[in-house]
Write a protein that holds these residues in place. Structure first.
Motif, PDB file in Angstrom:
ATOM      1  N   LYS A 123      -0.485  18.262  19.168  1.00 55.19           N
ATOM      2  CA  LYS A 123       0.242  17.891  17.374  1.00 55.19           C
ATOM      3  C   LYS A 123       1.719  16.437  17.664  1.00 55.19           C
ATOM      4  CE  LYS A 123       0.342  22.782  15.832  1.00 55.19           C
ATOM      5  NZ  LYS A 123       1.092  23.819  15.371  1.00 55.19           N
ATOM      6  N   LEU A 124       2.065  16.662  19.244  1.00 54.22           N
ATOM      7  CA  LEU A 124       2.726  16.058  19.176  1.00 54.22           C
ATOM      8  C   LEU A 124       2.154  14.691  19.325  1.00 54.22           C
ATOM      9  CD1 LEU A 124       5.589  14.951  20.802  1.00 54.22           C
ATOM     10  CD2 LEU A 124       5.241  15.295  23.643  1.00 54.22           C
ATOM     11  N   VAL A 125       1.240  14.300  19.994  1.00 55.15           N
ATOM     12  CA  VAL A 125       0.777  12.979  19.518  1.00 55.15           C
ATOM     13  C   VAL A 125       0.170  12.616  18.394  1.00 55.15           C
ATOM     14  CG1 VAL A 125      -1.413  11.662  19.692  1.00 55.15           C
ATOM     15  CG2 VAL A 125      -1.070  13.416  21.949  1.00 55.15           C
ATOM     16  N   ARG A 126      -0.271  13.521  17.170  1.00 53.39           N
ATOM     17  CA  ARG A 126      -0.498  13.967  15.951  1.00 53.39           C
ATOM     18  C   ARG A 126       1.590  12.944  15.383  1.00 53.39           C
ATOM     19  NH1 ARG A 126      -4.869  11.829  13.945  1.00 53.39           N
ATOM     20  NH2 ARG A 126      -5.792  13.454  15.388  1.00 53.39           N
ATOM     21  N   LYS A 127       2.440  13.572  15.539  1.00 53.01           N
ATOM     22  CA  LYS A 127       3.730  13.016  15.533  1.00 53.01           C
ATOM     23  C   LYS A 127       3.702  11.604  15.370  1.00 53.01           C
ATOM     24  CE  LYS A 127       8.007  14.795  14.638  1.00 53.01           C
ATOM     25  NZ  LYS A 127       9.224  15.652  15.515  1.00 53.01           N
ATOM     26  N   GLN A 128       3.080  11.265  16.898  1.00 59.15           N
ATOM     27  CA  GLN A 128       3.579  10.129  17.658  1.00 59.15           C
ATOM     28  C   GLN A 128       2.955   9.118  16.755  1.00 59.15           C
ATOM     29  OE1 GLN A 128       3.105  10.113  21.576  1.00 59.15           O
ATOM     30  NE2 GLN A 128       5.139  11.304  22.029  1.00 59.15           N
ATOM     31  N   GLN A 129       1.805   9.130  16.365  1.00 61.01           N
ATOM     32  CA  GLN A 129       0.422   8.375  15.115  1.00 61.01           C
ATOM     33  C   GLN A 129       1.558   8.299  13.730  1.00 61.01           C
ATOM     34  OE1 GLN A 129      -2.886  10.133  15.982  1.00 61.01           O
ATOM     35  NE2 GLN A 129      -3.692   9.306  17.574  1.00 61.01           N
ATOM     36  N   GLN A 130       1.806   9.699  13.601  1.00 64.18           N
ATOM     37  CA  GLN A 130       1.936   8.961  11.752  1.00 64.18           C
ATOM     38  C   GLN A 130       3.750   7.879  11.822  1.00 64.18           C
ATOM     39  OE1 GLN A 130       1.985  13.148  11.062  1.00 64.18           O
ATOM     40  NE2 GLN A 130       1.447  12.380   9.439  1.00 64.18           N
ATOM     41  N   GLU A 131       4.895   8.536  12.742  1.00 67.79           N
ATOM     42  CA  GLU A 131       5.637   7.788  13.015  1.00 67.79           C
ATOM     43  C   GLU A 131       5.816   6.221  13.628  1.00 67.79           C
ATOM     44  OE1 GLU A 131       7.938   9.270  16.560  1.00 67.79           O
ATOM     45  OE2 GLU A 131       8.513  11.141  15.936  1.00 67.79           O
ATOM     46  N   ILE A 132       4.054   5.992  14.305  1.00 70.19           N
ATOM     47  CA  ILE A 132       3.109   4.402  14.491  1.00 70.19           C
ATOM     48  C   ILE A 132       3.622   4.394  13.096  1.00 70.19           C
ATOM     49  CG2 ILE A 132       2.459   2.945  15.618  1.00 70.19           C
ATOM     50  CD1 ILE A 132       2.617   4.627  18.184  1.00 70.19           C
ATOM     51  N   GLN A 133       2.813   4.746  12.473  1.00 72.26           N
ATOM     52  CA  GLN A 133       2.142   4.241  11.415  1.00 72.26           C
ATOM     53  C   GLN A 133       3.526   4.057  10.283  1.00 72.26           C
ATOM     54  OE1 GLN A 133      -0.199   3.059  10.485  1.00 72.26           O
ATOM     55  NE2 GLN A 133      -1.898   3.570  11.949  1.00 72.26           N
ATOM     56  N   SER A 134       4.505   5.167   9.904  1.00 71.16           N
ATOM     57  CA  SER A 134       4.980   4.698   9.305  1.00 71.16           C
ATOM     58  C   SER A 134       6.685   3.574   9.671  1.00 71.16           C
ATOM     59  CB  SER A 134       6.023   5.967   9.045  1.00 71.16           C
ATOM     60  OG  SER A 134       5.355   7.427   8.494  1.00 71.16           O
ATOM     61  N   GLU A 135       6.593   3.437  10.729  1.00 71.52           N
ATOM     62  CA  GLU A 135       7.239   1.612  11.211  1.00 71.52           C
ATOM     63  C   GLU A 135       6.554   0.910  11.247  1.00 71.52           C
ATOM     64  OE1 GLU A 135       7.628   2.172  15.259  1.00 71.52           O
ATOM     65  OE2 GLU A 135       9.591   4.156  15.236  1.00 71.52           O
ATOM     66  N   LYS A 136       4.923   0.424  11.177  1.00 69.44           N
ATOM     67  CA  LYS A 136       3.860  -0.242  10.309  1.00 69.44           C
ATOM     68  C   LYS A 136       4.679  -0.818   8.913  1.00 69.44           C
ATOM     69  CE  LYS A 136       0.868  -0.313  14.528  1.00 69.44           C
ATOM     70  NZ  LYS A 136      -0.783   0.010  14.345  1.00 69.44           N
ATOM     71  N   THR A 137       4.145   0.316   8.318  1.00 68.26           N
ATOM     72  CA  THR A 137       4.247   0.334   7.244  1.00 68.26           C
ATOM     73  C   THR A 137       5.632  -0.232   6.128  1.00 68.26           C
ATOM     74  OG1 THR A 137       3.087   2.103   6.415  1.00 68.26           O
ATOM     75  CG2 THR A 137       3.979   1.542   4.800  1.00 68.26           C
ATOM     76  N   ASN A 138       7.046   0.251   6.880  1.00 66.16           N
ATOM     77  CA  ASN A 138       8.137  -0.181   6.463  1.00 66.16           C
ATOM     78  C   ASN A 138       8.510  -1.757   6.867  1.00 66.16           C
ATOM     79  OD1 ASN A 138       8.805   2.075   5.764  1.00 66.16           O
ATOM     80  ND2 ASN A 138       9.187   3.139   8.128  1.00 66.16           N
ATOM     81  N   LEU A 139       7.579  -2.171   8.839  1.00 64.13           N
ATOM     82  CA  LEU A 139       8.263  -3.507   8.668  1.00 64.13           C
ATOM     83  C   LEU A 139       7.676  -4.189   7.852  1.00 64.13           C
ATOM     84  CD1 LEU A 139       8.105  -5.168  10.806  1.00 64.13           C
ATOM     85  CD2 LEU A 139       6.738  -5.000  12.190  1.00 64.13           C
ATOM     86  N   VAL A 140       6.121  -4.012   7.559  1.00 67.29           N
ATOM     87  CA  VAL A 140       5.234  -4.394   6.751  1.00 67.29           C
ATOM     88  C   VAL A 140       6.063  -4.734   4.607  1.00 67.29           C
ATOM     89  CG1 VAL A 140       3.782  -4.465   4.792  1.00 67.29           C
ATOM     90  CG2 VAL A 140       2.928  -4.244   6.842  1.00 67.29           C
TER      91      VAL A 140
END
Length: 232
Positions: free
Chosen positions: A81-98
């Motif tokens: 669950k921790l790894v999945r949460k970190q992956q979601q946070e990375i995807q959200s940061e990429k979306t915000n950056l775009v």
């Protein structure tokens, strides 16, 4: 337990009775019978003690193994669950950056076009060159939810990995892409999660121009939000 005690008692008494019978039945007196019964009960008590100690030890050993296995599974689930949460946070940061880069590029393009218009000389015939707009990030805008009394309406429920259910109404004529947009809007990115039907359990087959009716959603339906298998 009672039948087991009777069997143990008989098994313990048979050897002693055989020994006494070999000595001769006429020689058995009251004292001998009392001693014989005492030996039998003593042997029975020793056997019962050995069996109870062995049984309790085996139960405690099995219980400790089950506890260790449960703790290991719980630790693995927490780590996943921790790894999945970190992956979601990375995807959200990429979306915000775009989105931020797209907004900045649009602002800079507008400033450059305004500066060019100010520098152009006045002439009788002014030709305006077409302005190329920079590519914009798709904004997740779901269609307005229709009322319950409307025609050609279906209710779709999403069963999330966390166990919660989310329900929403759509027209059957809506494009199937709206389901993925809805899944992303509630926090499940399409690069990590996918939609599947419940019965039978299979991935939801969607094409760009297909509607909900085209993919088989013609009645109220429950869809599962499932994790995609990550490639090594």
């Amino acid at each position: 337990m009672a039948s087991r005690g009777v069997v143990i008692f008989l098994l313990a008494a048979i050897p002693i009775l055989c020994l006494e019978l070999r000595r001769g039945i006429p020689h058995l007196g009251i004292r001998d019978l009392i001693l014989l019964c005492g030996q039998i009960f003593l042997l029975l008590a020793v056997l019962t003690l050995i069996i109870s100690v062995t049984t309790s030890w085996l139960k405690s050993f099995k219980r400790s193994q089950v506890c260790l296995k449960g703790e290991e599974e719980e630790e693995n689930e927490k780590r996943r669950k921790l790894v999945r949460k970190q992956q979601q946070e990375i995807q959200s940061e990429k979306t915000n950056l775009v989105l931020e880069n797209a907004s900045l590029a649009s602002f800079e393009t507008s400033n450059r076009e305004a500066a060019k218009r100010r520098k152009l000389p006045n002439s009788g015939t002014r030709v305006t060159a077409p302005v190329e707009c920079p590519p914009q990030k798709k904004v997740l805008d779901l269609p307005e939810e229709p009322p319950e009394t409307a025609d050609e309406v279906v209710t779709v429920a999403l069963r999330c990995p966390s166990g919660r259910f989310l329900r929403r109404r759509f027209f059957k004529s809506c494009q199937s892409q709206v389901l993925l947009d809805w899944m992303m809007k509630i926090g499940y990115h399409t690069s990590l999660y996918a939609l599947s039907t419940s019965f039978p359990r299979r991935p939801l087959d969607m094409k760009g121009s297909w509607t909900l009716e085209d993919i088989g959603i013609t009645v109220d339906t429950v869809l599962n939000v499932e994790e995609k298998e990550q490639s090594n």
